[in-house]
Design an enzyme around this catalytic site. Structure first.
Site, PDB file in Angstrom:
ATOM      1  N   ALA A 194       0.683  -1.104   0.067  1.00 43.43           N
ATOM      2  CA  ALA A 194       0.041  -0.007   0.043  1.00 43.43           C
ATOM      3  C   ALA A 194       0.875   1.170  -0.037  1.00 43.43           C
ATOM      4  O   ALA A 194       0.509   2.233  -0.577  1.00 43.43           O
ATOM      5  CB  ALA A 194      -0.848   0.065   1.098  1.00 43.43           C
ATOM      6  N   GLU A 201      12.315 -10.301  -9.950  1.00 42.17           N
ATOM      7  CA  GLU A 201      13.838 -10.543 -10.130  1.00 42.17           C
ATOM      8  C   GLU A 201      14.679 -10.516  -8.679  1.00 42.17           C
ATOM      9  O   GLU A 201      15.576 -11.278  -8.528  1.00 42.17           O
ATOM     10  CB  GLU A 201      14.547  -9.503 -11.228  1.00 42.17           C
ATOM     11  CG  GLU A 201      14.209  -9.415 -12.449  1.00 42.17           C
ATOM     12  CD  GLU A 201      12.858  -8.668 -12.723  1.00 42.17           C
ATOM     13  OE1 GLU A 201      12.163  -8.365 -11.727  1.00 42.17           O
ATOM     14  OE2 GLU A 201      12.903  -8.254 -13.730  1.00 42.17           O
TER      15      GLU A 201
HETATM   16  N1  THU Z   1       8.323  -5.387 -11.801  1.00 43.14           N
HETATM   17  C1  THU Z   1       9.042  -6.403 -11.902  1.00 43.14           C
HETATM   18  O1  THU Z   1       8.421  -7.378 -10.827  1.00 43.14           O
HETATM   19  N2  THU Z   1       9.797  -6.669 -12.397  1.00 43.14           N
HETATM   20  C2  THU Z   1      10.454  -5.754 -13.676  1.00 43.14           C
HETATM   21  O2  THU Z   1      11.206  -6.294 -14.424  1.00 43.14           O
HETATM   22  C3  THU Z   1       9.540  -4.774 -13.766  1.00 43.14           C
HETATM   23  C4  THU Z   1       8.674  -4.268 -12.773  1.00 43.14           C
HETATM   24  C5  THU Z   1       7.312  -5.084 -11.065  1.00 43.14           C
HETATM   25  C6  THU Z   1       7.455  -3.886  -9.759  1.00 43.14           C
HETATM   26  C7  THU Z   1       5.793  -3.782  -9.591  1.00 43.14           C
HETATM   27  O3  THU Z   1       5.190  -4.254  -8.720  1.00 43.14           O
HETATM   28  C8  THU Z   1       5.051  -3.788 -11.003  1.00 43.14           C
HETATM   29  O4  THU Z   1       5.971  -4.652 -11.756  1.00 43.14           O
HETATM   30  C9  THU Z   1       4.855  -2.543 -11.941  1.00 43.14           C
HETATM   31  O5  THU Z   1       6.234  -1.884 -12.014  1.00 43.14           O
END
Ligand code: THU
Length: 127
Positions: free
Chosen positions: A46, A55
């Site tokens: 939140a 990753e």
């Molecule tokens: N996010 C990832 O987990 N990995 C990525 O390579 C890009 C972005 C997530 C972070 C957030 O929870 C959501 O995607 C939107 O940005």
């Protein structure tokens, strides 16, 4: 290790993503030097800035289980094709590159793309 298997594991992990704020689901699968694999998904909060990427959770999982270096990271999102790691994750992945170049694998419509971490993050910071 077959990169398709890593992508499949990343896809499975993306189903557990806690992404109620962005609705952007991501799964990642790390292939460690030992040959074992470790998955992670994004976990949001939140308090938006506290979101952790898939990753980084997969890498934390590998390191927590005693791995010292990684060989590959596969990333999957049902939201977009070719979901490459964000800048922060590139630096975290780079940290665990030792003797062999780390490969980054993403899913595309007609298969997959394979990058090296050095290509995605030239001149990564190291001490
Ligand atoms: N996010 C990832 O987990 N990995 C990525 O390579 C890009 C972005 C997530 C972070 C957030 O929870 C959501 O995607 C939107 O940005």
């Amino acid at each position: 290790m077959d990169y398709d298997i890593l992508l499949k594991k990343a896809q499975e992990a993306s189903k557990n993503a806690y992404a109620k704020y962005s609705n952007f689901f991501v799964g990642a699968c790390v292939l460690a030097e030992s040959g074992k694999t470790y998955v992670g998904c994004n976990v949001e909060n939140a308090s938006y800035g506290l979101a952790i990427c898939a990753e980084r959770n997969a890498i934390a999982n590998a390191i927590t289980n005693g791995e010292k270096s990684i060989l590959a990271v596969a990333i999957y999102s049902p939201n977009i094709d070719n979901c490459t790691p964000c800048g922060a994750c590139r630096q975290v992945i780079f940290e665990f590159q030792k003797d062999k170049e780390i490969k980054i694998i993403t899913k595309t419509q007609d298969g997959c793309k394979i990058y090296s971490i050095n290509e995605l993050l030239p001149f990564g910071f190291e001490l």
